[in-house]
Scaffold this motif. Structure first.
Motif, short mmCIF file in Angstrom:
data_model
loop_
_atom_site.label_atom_id
_atom_site.label_comp_id
_atom_site.label_asym_id
_atom_site.label_seq_id
_atom_site.Cartn_x
_atom_site.Cartn_y
_atom_site.Cartn_z
N GLN B 25 42.70 18.40 58.01
CA GLN B 25 44.12 19.52 57.62
C GLN B 25 43.73 19.87 55.95
OE1 GLN B 25 46.65 20.86 59.84
NE2 GLN B 25 47.46 19.65 60.74
N GLY B 28 40.32 21.84 56.08
CA GLY B 28 40.98 23.18 57.37
C GLY B 28 39.12 22.70 58.15
N SER B 31 40.58 23.30 62.19
CA SER B 31 39.57 24.74 63.04
C SER B 31 38.87 24.25 63.93
CB SER B 31 39.99 25.79 61.96
OG SER B 31 39.19 25.65 61.76
N SER B 35 43.12 24.01 68.10
CA SER B 35 43.41 25.53 67.84
C SER B 35 44.90 25.62 66.52
CB SER B 35 44.21 26.35 68.96
OG SER B 35 45.50 25.85 69.54
N PRO B 36 45.57 26.50 66.65
CA PRO B 36 46.19 26.79 65.50
C PRO B 36 48.03 26.46 66.15
CG PRO B 36 44.93 28.80 65.51
CD PRO B 36 44.87 28.42 66.62
N ALA B 39 47.34 22.29 65.90
CA ALA B 39 47.05 21.81 64.15
C ALA B 39 48.62 21.82 64.06
CB ALA B 39 46.53 22.94 63.74
N THR B 40 49.46 22.92 64.20
CA THR B 40 50.78 22.19 64.16
C THR B 40 51.23 21.51 64.43
OG1 THR B 40 50.86 24.86 64.01
CG2 THR B 40 52.65 24.22 63.66
N LYS B 43 50.56 18.55 62.87
CA LYS B 43 51.33 18.51 62.17
C LYS B 43 52.53 17.36 61.36
CE LYS B 43 49.33 22.12 58.47
NZ LYS B 43 49.92 23.35 58.91
N ALA B 288 36.79 29.58 60.77
CA ALA B 288 36.75 29.65 61.79
C ALA B 288 36.22 30.59 63.16
CB ALA B 288 38.67 29.65 61.80
N ARG B 294 46.71 34.45 70.21
CA ARG B 294 47.49 34.40 68.81
C ARG B 294 49.62 34.33 70.17
NH1 ARG B 294 46.83 40.46 68.00
NH2 ARG B 294 44.42 40.00 69.98
#
Lengths: 344, 294
Positions: B25, B28, B31, B35-36, B39-40, B43, B288, B294
């Motif tokens: 994390q 970076g 990535s 995908s974001p 990744a969330t 976290k 990235a 999105r």
């Protein structure tokens, strides 16, 4: 246990790991060394391994949170929801129970890594096997995120999205009824669940007299999560390793644009779905990339079988449902999905 | 004070794993893997893991807590130290063989994780086309911009509005629905160079991977770029291309995985998008490199 004993055990465990790690690692090093000798092959192997390594880590990182959250939910069910409470929620009509639990995925959008721990705790609580099977098989597909992803991947195609959801749901319910059985003697029979209960170390419900403080409960939940996590993670790692290596192999050795038809197309798409072991929210995008070379039936078979009996589930279903029942489930999944692929 | 060593070991391994996730994390590099959105979630799972690890460490060092003693008691009642009904051994019990195996596998995966060199997937992960060289001659002339469908040319208005939001993926998703919106449009796009076998010499495919969850589902999506200097760029080189979107040859482009992705590819009326390049610049590999939803 004295501290010297336990520290000895600790050291023993550490050495045990190193030994097993060495046993696993040595073949890899031999393969690597062999390829260092032939310098031309080195580049190829290097790119093969680095791609496979990246994909392996990615699968692990992606699946881990879902396994963790699944274990958490499973542990909470284990600790806080008693068998009696759960029995009240599960419809008494077995058929209704199966068909409604197949729809649970709509409420809890989880991947197949998340459903397994939950299924394990539901089974332990005496929920009918048929209903748990329907939940396990349907939830990864009959969930909003997966269906929306399918909708977008296939260019806003409602038809395929609905067909995928419906077929998976019906298949899961049929397999639940057929493999889990609807006979009364087998499930939610009160005597059965009580017998199960007696063998179960269920906190707060069995003895009733054992009062456990909140801190104690919390500690038990963490213990349970740890066990659940490490009960699954070995299988997860194995399937991730096979899937990663196979994906790279497939990318480098498959041919694009060759038109496949008929039985072979359906079978090969099913095989790919099993070997790829993709997340349910993502597999539609991969399936879409196959749409150019495979007929729609084969693509649908890919979308359905991939969430029911992929590598992960081939490892985990027998652990959850027992070998015999899991064998039945997997066999039925394969046959039904194959027929679906041919008909569609 | 007794040390519950199997539990401590499990805790330590999970702590190491959290450290690994944290490293990804912070650097970076996550990535390059997921995908974001994922990744969330990772976290969140790190936070949950840390919360869980506190009682694990405390209880593995302290003498039995209340809850544990109750549990241990039940286990003893059933005459089993290693197993209760759960189908797995409990953390506070002795390590079973299968548990040792899964712990060592976890350790091995951690080693694989820490030894990972952050690299982006390249063109080696794109399936090769079967129908390559033999047919390339026959169709290479039709890739000439002058032979592009005249109806398309008539419609083409150079809408000089380069938008950052346009990517191979967004065009791939929407091209068939509204080709007029794209044909003749001036765009700038980044991606890596992919030269599949059999593609005419003045073309290359500007490719990026679309990643929905993690790179296991990476799908190559590209747009054909026509330029006289196509051959000067090597496979996997990252370039930024400015040009005008035109209709390319369906027959050729449908043979390659990245360009066959465009929706409506089977309709014979509509070609597949192709970028007639005004300029091609070599750029460093972006931090990235993948496209995400999105």
């Amino acid at each position: 246990m004295t501290s010297s004993q336990s520290s000895k055990k600790f050291i023993g465990c550490v050495f045990g790991f190193i030994l097993i790690f060495a046993i696993i690692g040595i073949p890899f090093f031999i393969i690597l060394l062999k390829n260092v000798v032939t310098a031309s092959g080195w580049q190829q192997w290097h790119s093969f391994f680095s791609s496979a390594q990246s994909i392996f880590i990615a699968i692990l990182i992606e699946a881990f949170p879902f396994v963790l959250f699944g274990s958490l939910v499973s542990s909470i069910i284990h600790e806080w929801i008693s068998t009696d409470q759960l029995a009240k929620w599960v419809p008494s009509n077995r058929l209704v129970a199966v068909f409604s639990s197949g729809l649970l995925g709509l409420l809890a959008p989880v991947c197949d890594c998340g459903t397994i721990p939950v299924a394990r705790s539901l089974l332990r609580k005496g929920v009918p096997k048929a209903a748990v099977i329907a939940f396990t098989l349907a939830a990864p597909i009959v969930n909003p995120i997966t269906l929306i992803a399918t909708y977008f991947a296939f260019g806003m195609d409602w038809k395929l999205t609905l067909v995928r959801g419906l077929c998976a749901y019906l298949m899961a319910c049929i397999i639940g009824c057929a493999a889990g059985g609807l006979k009364k003697s087998q499930v939610t029979d009160p005597s059965y669940s009580r017998a199960e209960l007696a063998a179960t170390s269920e906190p707060g419900t069995t003895g009733g007299h054992v009062h456990i403080s909140l801190a104690g409960r919390f500690s038990r939940i963490t213990d349970h999560i740890l066990s659940e996590l490490f009960g699954i993670i070995g299988f997860l790692i194995c399937s991730a390793a096979v899937a990663a290596v196979y994906q790279v192999y497939h990318a480098q050795h498959s041919s694009f644009g060759q038109l496949h038809t008929g039985v072979a197309a359906v079978l090969s798409m099913m095989g790919l779905a099993i070997l790829f072991s993709l997340c349910s929210q993502a597999d539609a995008f991969v399936a879409r990339s196959f749409a150019a070379s495979y007929p729609p039936g084969a693509v649908l078979a890919f979308l359905v079988i991939g969430q029911m009996t992929d590598l992960r589930n081939l490892f985990l279903l027998p652990k959850t449902f027992g070998r015999k029942l899991a064998g039945k489930m997997i066999g039925l999944c394969l046959v039904l999905c194959f027929c679906l692929g041919l008909i569609y | 004070m007794a040390v519950d060593s199997p539990k401590l070991l499990k805790g330590l391994l999970l702590f190491l794993f959290t450290g690994f996730l944290l490293r990804l994390q912070v650097s970076g590099h996550i990535s390059l893997l997921v995908s974001p959105m994922i990744a969330t979630i990772v976290k969140l799972s790190m936070i949950l893991l840390l919360i869980l690890l506190i009682p694990v460490f405390i209880s593995s060092f302290s003498i039995r807590t209340e809850g544990q003693s109750a549990h241990q008691h039940e286990l003893h009642v059933h005459g089993q130290h290693e197993h209760c009904d759960c189908g797995h051994d409990h953390a506070s019990a002795q390590l079973s063989g299968s548990s040792k195996f899964s712990l060592s596998l976890f350790f091995a995966s951690l080693m694989i994780g820490f030894s990972w060199q952050p690299v982006a997937l390249g063109s080696s992960m794109i399936p090769q086309s079967t129908t390559g060289v033999s047919t390339s001659k026959a169709v290479s002339t039709s890739a000439d911009p002058t032979s592009v469908n005249p109806a398309v040319n008539a419609n083409a208005q150079v809408v000089d509005q380069p938008e950052g939001a346009d990517s191979q993926a967004s065009i791939a998703m929407r091209f068939a629905a509204s080709p007029d919106q794209y044909l003749g449009k001036q765009v700038t796009m980044d991606g890596f160079v992919f030269h599949p076998s059999g593609l005419p010499d003045d073309l290359f495919i500007l490719t990026r991977y679309f990643v929905f969850c993690c790179i296991a589902d990476a799908t190559p999506i590209g747009i054909a770029v026509q330029t006289q200097v196509a051959q000067t760029f090597k496979n996997d080189a990252w370039v930024s291309v400015s040009g005008v979107i035109q209709s390319g040859d369906l027959q050729i482009l449908n043979r390659y995985a990245p360009t066959a992705w465009y929706q409506g590819q089977k309709s014979s009326q509509l070609g597949l998008p192709e970028l007639i390049a005004n300029s091609v610049k070599v750029i460093p590999t972006p931090a990235a490199p993948y496209m995400f939803p999105r």
